[in-house]
Write a protein that holds these residues in place. Structure first.
Motif, PDB file in Angstrom:
ATOM      1  N   GLU A   1       0.956  -0.581   0.132  1.00 41.28           N
ATOM      2  CA  GLU A   1       0.094   0.059  -0.012  1.00 41.28           C
ATOM      3  C   GLU A   1       0.796   1.363   0.036  1.00 41.28           C
ATOM      4  O   GLU A   1       1.987   1.217   0.529  1.00 41.28           O
ATOM      5  N   GLY A   2       0.486   2.571  -0.280  1.00 41.99           N
ATOM      6  CA  GLY A   2       1.125   3.832  -0.118  1.00 41.99           C
ATOM      7  C   GLY A   2       1.526   3.366  -1.841  1.00 41.99           C
ATOM      8  O   GLY A   2       0.811   3.908  -2.791  1.00 41.99           O
ATOM      9  N   PRO A   3       1.842   5.328  -1.823  1.00 44.35           N
ATOM     10  CA  PRO A   3       2.130   5.774  -2.818  1.00 44.35           C
ATOM     11  C   PRO A   3       2.578   4.966  -3.452  1.00 44.35           C
ATOM     12  O   PRO A   3       3.131   5.824  -5.158  1.00 44.35           O
ATOM     13  N   TRP A   4       3.733   4.768  -2.910  1.00 46.14           N
ATOM     14  CA  TRP A   4       4.450   3.975  -4.152  1.00 46.14           C
ATOM     15  C   TRP A   4       4.584   2.318  -3.819  1.00 46.14           C
ATOM     16  O   TRP A   4       5.716   2.188  -4.787  1.00 46.14           O
ATOM     17  N   SER A   5       3.417   2.040  -3.822  1.00 45.58           N
ATOM     18  CA  SER A   5       3.206   0.672  -3.882  1.00 45.58           C
ATOM     19  C   SER A   5       3.482   0.051  -5.078  1.00 45.58           C
ATOM     20  O   SER A   5       3.979  -1.302  -5.788  1.00 45.58           O
ATOM     21  N   GLY A   6       3.230   0.543  -6.110  1.00 40.04           N
ATOM     22  CA  GLY A   6       2.875  -0.111  -7.631  1.00 40.04           C
ATOM     23  C   GLY A   6       4.528   0.510  -8.709  1.00 40.04           C
ATOM     24  O   GLY A   6       4.181  -0.145  -9.277  1.00 40.04           O
ATOM     25  N   ARG A   7       5.557   1.236  -8.031  1.00 40.78           N
ATOM     26  CA  ARG A   7       6.305   1.421  -8.450  1.00 40.78           C
ATOM     27  C   ARG A   7       7.617   0.263  -8.879  1.00 40.78           C
ATOM     28  O   ARG A   7       7.439  -1.064  -7.212  1.00 40.78           O
ATOM     29  N   PRO A   8       8.409  -0.101  -9.576  1.00 41.80           N
ATOM     30  CA  PRO A   8       9.112  -1.235  -9.253  1.00 41.80           C
ATOM     31  C   PRO A   8      10.114  -0.519  -8.196  1.00 41.80           C
ATOM     32  O   PRO A   8      10.568   0.893  -8.884  1.00 41.80           O
ATOM     33  N   GLY A   9      11.555  -1.689  -7.866  1.00 44.83           N
ATOM     34  CA  GLY A   9      12.607  -0.933  -7.135  1.00 44.83           C
ATOM     35  C   GLY A   9      13.561  -2.327  -7.244  1.00 44.83           C
ATOM     36  O   GLY A   9      13.078  -3.494  -6.701  1.00 44.83           O
ATOM     37  N   VAL A  10      14.744  -2.256  -7.870  1.00 45.62           N
ATOM     38  CA  VAL A  10      15.718  -2.711  -7.018  1.00 45.62           C
ATOM     39  C   VAL A  10      16.783  -2.288  -6.028  1.00 45.62           C
ATOM     40  O   VAL A  10      16.738  -1.128  -5.892  1.00 45.62           O
ATOM     41  N   ASP A  11      17.097  -2.814  -5.960  1.00 45.07           N
ATOM     42  CA  ASP A  11      18.298  -3.331  -4.852  1.00 45.07           C
ATOM     43  C   ASP A  11      19.112  -1.450  -5.225  1.00 45.07           C
ATOM     44  O   ASP A  11      18.911  -0.637  -3.822  1.00 45.07           O
ATOM     45  N   GLY A  12      19.536  -1.346  -6.108  1.00 45.57           N
ATOM     46  CA  GLY A  12      20.473  -0.174  -5.802  1.00 45.57           C
ATOM     47  C   GLY A  12      19.256   1.392  -6.275  1.00 45.57           C
ATOM     48  O   GLY A  12      19.734   2.418  -5.040  1.00 45.57           O
ATOM     49  N   ILE A  13      17.814   0.868  -6.395  1.00 45.20           N
ATOM     50  CA  ILE A  13      16.812   2.455  -6.278  1.00 45.20           C
ATOM     51  C   ILE A  13      16.673   2.267  -5.116  1.00 45.20           C
ATOM     52  O   ILE A  13      16.954   3.627  -4.725  1.00 45.20           O
ATOM     53  N   ILE A  14      16.394   1.261  -4.449  1.00 40.61           N
ATOM     54  CA  ILE A  14      15.928   1.106  -2.577  1.00 40.61           C
ATOM     55  C   ILE A  14      17.052   2.237  -2.028  1.00 40.61           C
ATOM     56  O   ILE A  14      17.185   2.705  -0.692  1.00 40.61           O
ATOM     57  N   GLN A  15      18.247   1.450  -2.154  1.00 42.66           N
ATOM     58  CA  GLN A  15      19.495   2.203  -1.022  1.00 42.66           C
ATOM     59  C   GLN A  15      19.686   3.721  -1.838  1.00 42.66           C
ATOM     60  O   GLN A  15      19.809   4.667  -0.587  1.00 42.66           O
ATOM     61  N   ALA A  16      19.730   4.169  -3.210  1.00 38.40           N
ATOM     62  CA  ALA A  16      19.328   5.147  -2.884  1.00 38.40           C
ATOM     63  C   ALA A  16      18.494   6.692  -2.875  1.00 38.40           C
ATOM     64  O   ALA A  16      18.672   7.287  -1.943  1.00 38.40           O
ATOM     65  N   ALA A  17      17.204   5.298  -2.623  1.00 39.44           N
ATOM     66  CA  ALA A  17      15.562   6.197  -1.753  1.00 39.44           C
ATOM     67  C   ALA A  17      15.993   6.334  -0.657  1.00 39.44           C
ATOM     68  O   ALA A  17      14.847   7.462  -0.181  1.00 39.44           O
ATOM     69  N   THR A  18      16.558   5.963   0.091  1.00 44.26           N
ATOM     70  CA  THR A  18      16.362   5.774   1.074  1.00 44.26           C
ATOM     71  C   THR A  18      17.224   6.481   2.542  1.00 44.26           C
ATOM     72  O   THR A  18      17.759   6.524   3.430  1.00 44.26           O
ATOM     73  N   GLY A  19      18.107   6.877   1.351  1.00 46.63           N
ATOM     74  CA  GLY A  19      19.318   7.863   2.128  1.00 46.63           C
ATOM     75  C   GLY A  19      20.114   7.039   2.613  1.00 46.63           C
ATOM     76  O   GLY A  19      22.084   7.755   2.852  1.00 46.63           O
ATOM     77  N   LEU A  20      20.363   5.899   2.304  1.00 47.39           N
ATOM     78  CA  LEU A  20      22.213   5.060   2.273  1.00 47.39           C
ATOM     79  C   LEU A  20      23.063   5.273   1.260  1.00 47.39           C
ATOM     80  O   LEU A  20      23.912   5.952   1.894  1.00 47.39           O
ATOM     81  N   MET A  21      22.648   5.945   0.273  1.00 45.08           N
ATOM     82  CA  MET A  21      23.572   6.648  -0.973  1.00 45.08           C
ATOM     83  C   MET A  21      24.151   7.319  -0.439  1.00 45.08           C
ATOM     84  O   MET A  21      25.440   7.985  -0.996  1.00 45.08           O
ATOM     85  N   SER A  22      22.889   8.072  -0.192  1.00 42.39           N
ATOM     86  CA  SER A  22      23.645   9.499   0.127  1.00 42.39           C
ATOM     87  C   SER A  22      24.751  10.156   1.396  1.00 42.39           C
ATOM     88  O   SER A  22      25.675  10.269   1.610  1.00 42.39           O
TER      89      SER A  22
END
Length: 399
Positions: A130-151
Protein backbone atom coordinates in the motif's frame (compact mmCIF):
# COMPACT_ATOMS: atom_id res chain seq x y z
CA UNK A 1 19.91 -27.29 16.94
CA UNK A 2 18.75 -24.39 14.79
CA UNK A 3 18.91 -26.50 11.65
CA UNK A 4 16.03 -28.58 13.09
CA UNK A 5 13.97 -25.76 14.60
CA UNK A 6 11.42 -25.56 11.77
CA UNK A 7 11.13 -29.27 11.04
CA UNK A 8 7.58 -30.00 9.87
CA UNK A 9 6.96 -26.49 8.53
CA UNK A 10 6.16 -26.46 4.79
CA UNK A 11 7.04 -23.31 2.84
CA UNK A 12 5.90 -22.51 -0.69
CA UNK A 13 8.56 -20.17 -2.06
CA UNK A 14 7.55 -18.17 -5.13
CA UNK A 15 10.57 -15.88 -4.61
CA UNK A 16 12.76 -14.69 -7.44
CA UNK A 17 16.12 -12.92 -7.67
CA UNK A 18 17.41 -12.34 -4.12
CA UNK A 19 15.13 -11.13 -1.29
CA UNK A 20 12.43 -13.81 -1.55
CA UNK A 21 14.74 -16.74 -2.31
CA UNK A 22 17.18 -15.87 0.49
CA UNK A 23 14.33 -15.68 3.02
CA UNK A 24 13.22 -19.12 1.86
CA UNK A 25 16.78 -20.44 2.03
CA UNK A 26 17.23 -19.33 5.63
CA UNK A 27 13.96 -21.00 6.61
CA UNK A 28 15.19 -24.15 4.85
CA UNK A 29 18.48 -23.89 6.72
CA UNK A 30 16.42 -24.01 9.95
CA UNK A 31 14.76 -27.24 8.89
CA UNK A 32 11.64 -26.16 7.01
CA UNK A 33 10.62 -28.05 3.88
CA UNK A 34 10.90 -25.27 1.31
CA UNK A 35 9.44 -25.79 -2.15
CA UNK A 36 10.86 -23.43 -4.74
CA UNK A 37 8.09 -22.66 -7.25
CA UNK A 38 9.22 -21.09 -10.51
CA UNK A 39 8.13 -20.86 -14.13
CA UNK A 40 9.18 -23.55 -16.62
CA UNK A 41 11.99 -21.35 -17.96
CA UNK A 42 13.27 -20.71 -14.43
CA UNK A 43 12.97 -17.63 -12.24
CA UNK A 44 14.70 -14.35 -13.05
CA UNK A 45 17.65 -15.02 -10.76
CA UNK A 46 18.77 -17.89 -12.98
CA UNK A 47 19.34 -15.35 -15.76
CA UNK A 48 21.44 -12.96 -13.68
CA UNK A 49 25.17 -12.99 -14.29
CA UNK A 50 28.09 -13.00 -14.56
CA UNK A 51 29.44 -14.90 -12.80
CA UNK A 52 28.38 -18.31 -14.06
CA UNK A 53 29.47 -21.82 -13.11
CA UNK A 54 29.05 -24.11 -16.12
CA UNK A 55 26.13 -21.95 -17.22
CA UNK A 56 24.50 -21.79 -13.78
CA UNK A 57 24.00 -18.33 -12.24
CA UNK A 58 25.94 -17.82 -9.00
CA UNK A 59 23.15 -15.44 -7.94
CA UNK A 60 20.62 -18.27 -8.09
CA UNK A 61 23.00 -20.83 -6.59
CA UNK A 62 23.72 -18.58 -3.61
CA UNK A 63 20.07 -18.17 -2.60
CA UNK A 64 18.45 -21.57 -2.98
CA UNK A 65 20.27 -24.31 -1.10
CA UNK A 66 18.26 -26.89 0.85
CA UNK A 67 15.11 -26.39 -1.27
CA UNK A 68 13.03 -28.72 -3.41
CA UNK A 69 12.19 -27.49 -6.90
CA UNK A 70 8.84 -27.37 -8.70
CA UNK A 71 8.30 -25.71 -12.09
CA UNK A 72 4.76 -24.62 -12.95
CA UNK A 73 3.40 -22.25 -15.56
CA UNK A 74 1.19 -19.99 -13.45
CA UNK A 75 -0.23 -18.43 -16.62
CA UNK A 76 -1.66 -21.77 -17.78
CA UNK A 77 -5.43 -22.07 -17.10
CA UNK A 78 -4.92 -25.32 -15.20
CA UNK A 79 -2.13 -24.03 -12.95
CA UNK A 80 -4.35 -22.24 -10.44
CA UNK A 81 -6.16 -25.49 -9.61
CA UNK A 82 -2.81 -27.19 -8.98
CA UNK A 83 -1.64 -24.51 -6.57
CA UNK A 84 -5.02 -24.54 -4.82
CA UNK A 85 -4.58 -28.23 -4.05
CA UNK A 86 -1.13 -27.56 -2.61
CA UNK A 87 -2.04 -24.59 -0.38
CA UNK A 88 -3.93 -26.59 2.31
CA UNK A 89 -0.72 -28.53 3.03
CA UNK A 90 1.38 -25.35 3.27
CA UNK A 91 2.28 -23.33 6.36
CA UNK A 92 4.08 -20.35 4.82
CA UNK A 93 3.93 -18.76 1.37
CA UNK A 94 6.67 -16.36 0.25
CA UNK A 95 6.37 -14.15 -2.82
CA UNK A 96 8.17 -11.06 -4.02
CA UNK A 97 6.16 -10.17 -7.10
CA UNK A 98 5.01 -6.61 -7.63
CA UNK A 99 1.83 -5.85 -5.62
CA UNK A 100 -1.26 -7.19 -7.34
CA UNK A 101 0.37 -10.02 -9.28
CA UNK A 102 -0.78 -12.78 -6.92
CA UNK A 103 -4.31 -11.37 -7.00
CA UNK A 104 -4.31 -11.44 -10.80
CA UNK A 105 -3.22 -15.08 -10.63
CA UNK A 106 -6.23 -15.86 -8.42
CA UNK A 107 -3.96 -16.36 -5.40
CA UNK A 108 -4.61 -13.20 -3.42
CA UNK A 109 -5.06 -13.01 0.32
CA UNK A 110 -8.78 -13.82 0.41
CA UNK A 111 -8.40 -16.83 -1.89
CA UNK A 112 -5.47 -18.17 0.12
CA UNK A 113 -7.25 -17.70 3.47
CA UNK A 114 -10.25 -19.61 2.17
CA UNK A 115 -7.98 -22.56 1.39
CA UNK A 116 -5.80 -22.33 4.50
CA UNK A 117 -7.16 -19.96 7.18
CA UNK A 118 -3.97 -20.00 9.25
CA UNK A 119 -1.57 -19.64 6.32
CA UNK A 120 1.29 -17.18 6.79
CA UNK A 121 1.74 -15.20 3.58
CA UNK A 122 4.90 -13.13 3.38
CA UNK A 123 4.87 -10.57 0.56
CA UNK A 124 8.16 -8.81 -0.17
CA UNK A 125 8.17 -5.80 -2.48
CA UNK A 126 10.09 -2.62 -3.15
CA UNK A 127 7.76 -0.18 -1.38
CA UNK A 128 5.07 -2.31 0.25
CA UNK A 129 1.57 -3.41 -0.72
CA UNK A 130 0.00 0.00 0.00
CA UNK A 131 1.01 3.63 -0.18
CA UNK A 132 1.79 6.13 -2.95
CA UNK A 133 4.82 4.22 -4.25
CA UNK A 134 3.44 0.67 -3.94
CA UNK A 135 3.07 0.22 -7.69
CA UNK A 136 6.59 1.30 -8.51
CA UNK A 137 9.24 -1.25 -9.40
CA UNK A 138 12.43 -1.07 -7.40
CA UNK A 139 15.70 -2.95 -7.38
CA UNK A 140 18.46 -2.93 -4.80
CA UNK A 141 20.38 0.13 -6.02
CA UNK A 142 17.19 2.17 -6.41
CA UNK A 143 16.22 1.39 -2.82
CA UNK A 144 19.71 2.32 -1.59
CA UNK A 145 19.25 5.67 -3.34
CA UNK A 146 15.65 6.30 -2.26
CA UNK A 147 16.28 5.58 1.44
CA UNK A 148 19.28 7.87 1.87
CA UNK A 149 21.91 5.16 2.19
CA UNK A 150 23.68 6.16 -1.00
CA UNK A 151 23.96 9.75 0.16
CA UNK A 152 25.19 8.63 3.57
CA UNK A 153 28.08 6.61 2.18
CA UNK A 154 29.14 9.15 -0.40
CA UNK A 155 32.81 9.89 -0.79
CA UNK A 156 34.12 13.17 0.68
CA UNK A 157 34.19 14.44 -2.92
CA UNK A 158 30.42 13.95 -3.09
CA UNK A 159 30.11 11.02 -5.48
CA UNK A 160 27.22 8.80 -4.30
CA UNK A 161 28.37 5.50 -2.84
CA UNK A 162 26.55 2.21 -3.34
CA UNK A 163 27.18 -0.77 -1.14
CA UNK A 164 28.77 -3.28 -3.57
CA UNK A 165 26.38 -6.04 -2.56
CA UNK A 166 22.58 -6.34 -2.68
CA UNK A 167 22.20 -4.76 0.74
CA UNK A 168 18.53 -3.80 0.41
CA UNK A 169 17.61 -7.28 -0.83
CA UNK A 170 19.55 -9.03 1.92
CA UNK A 171 18.13 -6.71 4.59
CA UNK A 172 14.61 -7.33 3.27
CA UNK A 173 15.26 -11.08 3.38
CA UNK A 174 16.47 -10.77 6.97
CA UNK A 175 13.42 -8.87 8.19
CA UNK A 176 11.11 -11.16 6.21
CA UNK A 177 12.67 -14.16 7.96
CA UNK A 178 12.23 -12.52 11.36
CA UNK A 179 8.59 -11.71 10.54
CA UNK A 180 7.86 -15.28 9.43
CA UNK A 181 9.39 -16.69 12.61
CA UNK A 182 7.32 -14.30 14.74
CA UNK A 183 4.16 -15.21 12.81
CA UNK A 184 4.85 -18.92 13.28
CA UNK A 185 5.28 -18.33 17.01
CA UNK A 186 1.97 -16.48 17.19
CA UNK A 187 0.25 -19.19 15.15
CA UNK A 188 1.54 -21.85 17.53
CA UNK A 189 0.13 -19.83 20.44
CA UNK A 190 -3.13 -18.47 18.99
CA UNK A 191 -3.76 -20.45 15.79
CA UNK A 192 -3.79 -17.32 13.63
CA UNK A 193 -2.40 -16.90 10.14
CA UNK A 194 -0.81 -13.66 8.97
CA UNK A 195 -0.42 -11.31 6.02
CA UNK A 196 3.15 -10.00 6.23
CA UNK A 197 3.99 -6.92 4.17
CA UNK A 198 7.78 -6.55 3.98
CA UNK A 199 9.16 -3.69 1.90
CA UNK A 200 12.78 -3.23 0.96
CA UNK A 201 12.21 0.47 1.55
CA UNK A 202 11.17 0.08 5.19
CA UNK A 203 13.83 -2.56 5.75
CA UNK A 204 16.56 -0.13 4.70
CA UNK A 205 15.09 2.62 6.87
CA UNK A 206 15.14 0.23 9.85
CA UNK A 207 18.77 -0.53 9.07
CA UNK A 208 19.51 3.19 9.28
CA UNK A 209 17.91 3.53 12.71
CA UNK A 210 20.72 5.55 14.28
CA UNK A 211 21.20 7.83 11.28
CA UNK A 212 17.52 8.74 11.03
CA UNK A 213 17.18 9.16 14.79
CA UNK A 214 20.17 11.53 14.68
CA UNK A 215 18.58 13.53 11.85
CA UNK A 216 15.30 13.86 13.75
CA UNK A 217 17.16 14.95 16.87
CA UNK A 218 19.31 17.57 15.16
CA UNK A 219 17.55 18.42 11.91
CA UNK A 220 20.93 18.17 10.21
CA UNK A 221 21.64 16.14 7.09
CA UNK A 222 24.93 14.31 7.41
CA UNK A 223 27.81 15.32 5.18
CA UNK A 224 29.61 12.76 3.02
CA UNK A 225 32.31 11.13 5.11
CA UNK A 226 33.55 8.11 3.20
CA UNK A 227 34.47 5.48 5.78
CA UNK A 228 34.13 7.86 8.75
CA UNK A 229 31.46 7.40 11.40
CA UNK A 230 29.57 10.70 11.74
CA UNK A 231 29.40 10.41 15.53
CA UNK A 232 32.98 9.46 16.43
CA UNK A 233 36.59 10.25 15.53
CA UNK A 234 38.96 8.75 14.75
CA UNK A 235 36.68 6.00 13.50
CA UNK A 236 37.56 5.60 9.84
CA UNK A 237 40.00 4.12 7.35
CA UNK A 238 43.47 5.65 7.36
CA UNK A 239 45.89 5.30 4.42
CA UNK A 240 49.08 3.30 4.96
CA UNK A 241 52.13 2.85 2.75
CA UNK A 242 50.54 -0.14 0.99
CA UNK A 243 46.81 0.08 1.66
CA UNK A 244 44.31 1.17 4.30
CA UNK A 245 43.60 0.33 7.92
CA UNK A 246 40.34 0.95 9.76
CA UNK A 247 40.93 2.47 13.18
CA UNK A 248 38.36 3.02 15.96
CA UNK A 249 40.11 4.99 18.69
CA UNK A 250 37.46 7.53 19.63
CA UNK A 251 37.04 6.49 23.27
CA UNK A 252 39.13 8.88 25.30
CA UNK A 253 41.50 6.29 26.74
CA UNK A 254 42.10 4.69 23.36
CA UNK A 255 42.66 8.09 21.74
CA UNK A 256 45.47 8.76 24.19
CA UNK A 257 46.90 5.30 23.64
CA UNK A 258 46.78 5.78 19.87
CA UNK A 259 48.68 9.04 20.10
CA UNK A 260 51.30 7.35 22.28
CA UNK A 261 51.89 4.32 20.02
CA UNK A 262 52.19 6.42 16.87
CA UNK A 263 54.78 8.58 18.61
CA UNK A 264 52.74 11.81 18.81
CA UNK A 265 51.44 12.19 22.38
CA UNK A 266 51.22 15.94 21.85
CA UNK A 267 48.06 15.43 19.77
CA UNK A 268 46.10 14.72 22.96
CA UNK A 269 46.78 18.28 24.11
CA UNK A 270 45.74 19.90 20.85
CA UNK A 271 42.51 21.80 21.68
CA UNK A 272 41.02 20.66 18.38
CA UNK A 273 41.30 16.99 19.41
CA UNK A 274 40.76 16.87 23.18
CA UNK A 275 37.31 15.25 23.21
CA UNK A 276 35.42 13.08 20.77
CA UNK A 277 33.15 16.03 19.99
CA UNK A 278 36.19 18.20 19.25
CA UNK A 279 37.62 15.56 16.94
CA UNK A 280 34.33 15.12 15.06
CA UNK A 281 34.05 18.88 14.54
CA UNK A 282 37.66 19.08 13.39
CA UNK A 283 37.75 15.86 11.38
CA UNK A 284 39.56 17.45 8.41
CA UNK A 285 42.37 18.70 10.65
CA UNK A 286 42.54 15.32 12.38
CA UNK A 287 43.01 13.63 9.04
CA UNK A 288 45.72 16.10 8.10
CA UNK A 289 47.52 15.11 11.29
CA UNK A 290 47.07 11.33 11.09
CA UNK A 291 47.32 10.56 7.37
CA UNK A 292 51.05 11.35 6.93
CA UNK A 293 51.92 9.38 10.05
CA UNK A 294 50.12 6.25 8.88
CA UNK A 295 51.36 6.57 5.31
CA UNK A 296 54.92 6.19 6.55
CA UNK A 297 54.51 2.49 7.43
CA UNK A 298 52.70 -0.46 5.88
CA UNK A 299 49.38 -1.93 6.96
CA UNK A 300 50.85 -5.02 8.63
CA UNK A 301 53.05 -2.87 10.87
CA UNK A 302 50.20 -0.66 11.99
CA UNK A 303 47.83 -3.56 12.53
CA UNK A 304 50.29 -5.42 14.75
CA UNK A 305 51.17 -2.25 16.65
CA UNK A 306 47.59 -1.19 17.28
CA UNK A 307 46.31 -4.64 18.23
CA UNK A 308 49.18 -5.01 20.71
CA UNK A 309 48.06 -1.73 22.30
CA UNK A 310 44.41 -2.89 22.50
CA UNK A 311 43.33 -0.32 19.91
CA UNK A 312 40.46 -1.52 17.74
CA UNK A 313 41.72 -1.84 14.18
CA UNK A 314 41.55 -4.03 11.08
CA UNK A 315 43.07 -3.91 7.61
CA UNK A 316 40.63 -2.89 4.88
CA UNK A 317 40.56 -6.31 3.23
CA UNK A 318 39.17 -7.56 -0.06
CA UNK A 319 37.46 -10.96 -0.30
CA UNK A 320 40.67 -12.72 -1.33
CA UNK A 321 42.38 -11.37 1.78
CA UNK A 322 39.39 -12.11 4.01
CA UNK A 323 39.27 -15.77 3.02
CA UNK A 324 43.00 -16.22 3.71
CA UNK A 325 42.80 -15.18 7.37
CA UNK A 326 42.96 -17.57 10.29
CA UNK A 327 39.74 -16.02 11.64
CA UNK A 328 37.88 -16.97 8.45
CA UNK A 329 39.27 -20.49 8.61
CA UNK A 330 38.29 -20.93 12.25
CA UNK A 331 34.86 -19.32 11.92
CA UNK A 332 33.38 -22.33 10.17
CA UNK A 333 31.21 -20.00 8.11
CA UNK A 334 31.99 -21.58 4.76
CA UNK A 335 30.02 -24.47 3.34
CA UNK A 336 30.64 -26.40 0.14
CA UNK A 337 27.92 -27.73 -2.13
CA UNK A 338 28.08 -30.16 -5.04
CA UNK A 339 25.71 -29.26 -7.86
CA UNK A 340 25.14 -31.68 -10.76
CA UNK A 341 25.77 -28.93 -13.36
CA UNK A 342 27.68 -26.12 -11.61
CA UNK A 343 30.00 -28.52 -9.82
CA UNK A 344 31.41 -27.75 -6.38
CA UNK A 345 30.90 -24.21 -5.14
CA UNK A 346 31.49 -22.46 -1.82
CA UNK A 347 29.46 -19.87 0.06
CA UNK A 348 28.74 -18.67 3.59
CA UNK A 349 26.48 -21.05 5.47
CA UNK A 350 23.77 -20.39 8.04
CA UNK A 351 25.65 -19.68 11.25
CA UNK A 352 23.63 -18.28 14.12
CA UNK A 353 25.02 -19.36 17.45
CA UNK A 354 26.81 -22.40 16.07
CA UNK A 355 28.83 -23.54 13.12
CA UNK A 356 26.69 -24.09 10.04
CA UNK A 357 25.56 -27.63 9.41
CA UNK A 358 26.52 -29.17 6.10
CA UNK A 359 23.78 -28.32 3.57
CA UNK A 360 21.30 -31.14 3.10
CA UNK A 361 21.18 -30.68 -0.67
CA UNK A 362 22.26 -28.17 -3.32
CA UNK A 363 19.93 -25.68 -5.03
CA UNK A 364 17.40 -27.54 -7.18
CA UNK A 365 17.41 -27.52 -10.95
CA UNK A 366 14.30 -26.11 -12.61
CA UNK A 367 11.52 -28.60 -11.91
CA UNK A 368 13.86 -31.14 -10.32
CA UNK A 369 11.28 -32.39 -7.81
CA UNK A 370 8.02 -31.50 -9.61
CA UNK A 371 6.78 -35.08 -9.96
CA UNK A 372 7.79 -36.08 -6.43
CA UNK A 373 6.20 -33.01 -4.85
CA UNK A 374 2.88 -33.38 -6.64
CA UNK A 375 2.78 -36.95 -5.34
CA UNK A 376 3.30 -35.66 -1.80
CA UNK A 377 0.29 -33.38 -2.19
CA UNK A 378 -2.02 -36.18 -3.32
CA UNK A 379 -1.81 -36.08 -7.12
CA UNK A 380 -1.89 -39.54 -8.64
CA UNK A 381 0.48 -40.71 -11.38
CA UNK A 382 -2.06 -40.16 -14.17
CA UNK A 383 -2.79 -36.59 -13.05
CA UNK A 384 0.88 -35.79 -12.87
CA UNK A 385 1.54 -37.20 -16.32
CA UNK A 386 -1.34 -35.16 -17.76
CA UNK A 387 -0.01 -31.96 -16.19
CA UNK A 388 3.42 -32.61 -17.67
CA UNK A 389 2.04 -33.40 -21.13
CA UNK A 390 -0.10 -30.23 -21.02
CA UNK A 391 3.01 -28.17 -20.10
CA UNK A 392 1.45 -27.04 -16.83
CA UNK A 393 4.30 -28.68 -14.94
CA UNK A 394 7.89 -29.16 -16.01
CA UNK A 395 10.29 -31.73 -14.67
CA UNK A 396 14.05 -31.44 -14.95
CA UNK A 397 15.85 -33.47 -17.55
CA UNK A 398 18.05 -36.28 -16.17
CA UNK A 399 21.68 -35.27 -15.55
Amino acid sequence: MLEEALEGVVVLDFGQLIAGPVCGMWLADMGATVIKVEPPEGELGRQLGPPWLNGESVTALSGNRNKLGMAIDLKHPAAQAVVRRIIPGTDVLIENFRPGVMERLGLGGAALRALRPNLIRCSISAYGQEGPWSGRPGVDGIIQAATGLMSGISSPMGEPGKAPLPLADMTGALFATIAVLAALRRRDREGMGAELDISLYNSMLMLQNLGLATFHATGEVGTPGGSAAPYAAPNEALPTRDGWIMVAAYQQGRWGQLCAVIGHPELTEDPRFRTNGDRVRNRAALRDALFPIFQARDTAHWHATLVAADIIAAPVANHAEVTRTDQYASSGIEVSLDHPIAGTFRMPGFALGSRPAAPRHPPPRVGEHSRELLGRFGFDAAEIETLIVQNVIREAAPT
